[in-house]
Design a protein around this motif. Structure first.
Motif, PDB file in Angstrom:
ATOM      1  N   GLN A   6       0.831  -1.201   0.000  1.00 13.92           N
ATOM      2  CA  GLN A   6       0.000   0.000   0.000  1.00 13.92           C
ATOM      3  C   GLN A   6       0.867   1.252   0.000  1.00 13.92           C
ATOM      4  N   GLN A   7       1.960   1.251   0.733  1.00 14.81           N
ATOM      5  CA  GLN A   7       2.849   2.420   0.746  1.00 14.81           C
ATOM      6  C   GLN A   7       3.482   2.627  -0.623  1.00 14.81           C
ATOM      7  N   ILE A  10       0.774   4.134  -2.774  1.00  8.59           N
ATOM      8  CA  ILE A  10       0.597   5.557  -2.454  1.00  8.59           C
ATOM      9  C   ILE A  10       1.726   6.377  -3.083  1.00  8.59           C
ATOM     10  N   ASN A  11       2.951   5.868  -3.011  1.00  4.72           N
ATOM     11  CA  ASN A  11       4.073   6.560  -3.657  1.00  4.72           C
ATOM     12  C   ASN A  11       3.844   6.671  -5.160  1.00  4.72           C
ATOM     13  N   GLN A  14       1.223   9.369  -5.841  1.00  4.50           N
ATOM     14  CA  GLN A  14       1.751  10.720  -5.660  1.00  4.50           C
ATOM     15  C   GLN A  14       2.799  11.078  -6.712  1.00  4.50           C
ATOM     16  N   THR A  21      -1.356  15.011  -1.405  1.00  6.13           N
ATOM     17  CA  THR A  21      -1.548  14.431  -0.080  1.00  6.13           C
ATOM     18  C   THR A  21      -2.964  14.680   0.416  1.00  6.13           C
ATOM     19  N   LEU A  24      -5.296  12.273  -1.312  1.00  6.86           N
ATOM     20  CA  LEU A  24      -5.119  10.936  -0.744  1.00  6.86           C
ATOM     21  C   LEU A  24      -5.758  10.825   0.632  1.00  6.86           C
ATOM     22  N   LEU A  28      -8.375   8.086   1.789  1.00 13.63           N
ATOM     23  CA  LEU A  28      -8.040   7.189   2.896  1.00 13.63           C
ATOM     24  C   LEU A  28      -9.086   7.239   4.006  1.00 13.63           C
ATOM     25  N   LEU A  38      -8.340   1.901  -2.800  1.00 12.07           N
ATOM     26  CA  LEU A  38      -8.008   3.322  -2.749  1.00 12.07           C
ATOM     27  C   LEU A  38      -8.194   4.000  -4.098  1.00 12.07           C
ATOM     28  N   HIS A  39      -7.761   3.361  -5.162  1.00 12.86           N
ATOM     29  CA  HIS A  39      -7.879   3.937  -6.503  1.00 12.86           C
ATOM     30  C   HIS A  39      -9.337   4.122  -6.920  1.00 12.86           C
TER      31      HIS A  39
END
Length: 73
Positions: A6-7, A10-11, A14, A21, A24, A28, A38-39
């Protein structure tokens, strides 16, 4: 989705899709942790385009097909 995946996702959002942020954080807060979509949340709230959503699906597919590299000490 694992927390490390997930990280990385997220990267990707971004850095590659230029999702802020703040955007996001909105997604979140609305994300159901058990679904990990998330998408989809970003797209439903108009925070990413259909092309960006497709890019997110492609990224997730690539990551799913490449097992995580294990570093041996």
């Amino acid at each position: 989705m694992s927390s490390s995946l997930q990280q990385k996702f997220i990267n990707f959002l971004q850095n590659d899709l230029a999702i802020s942020t703040a955007e996001l954080n909105v997604a979140l807060r609305r994300q159901d942790p058990s679904l990990g979509q998330l998408h989809i949340i970003l797209w439903q709230h108009g925070l990413i385009s259909l092309n960006q959503l497709n890019s997110a699906f492609e990224w997730l597919e690539r990551e799913a097909s490449n097992p995580l590299e294990v570093q041996v000490a």
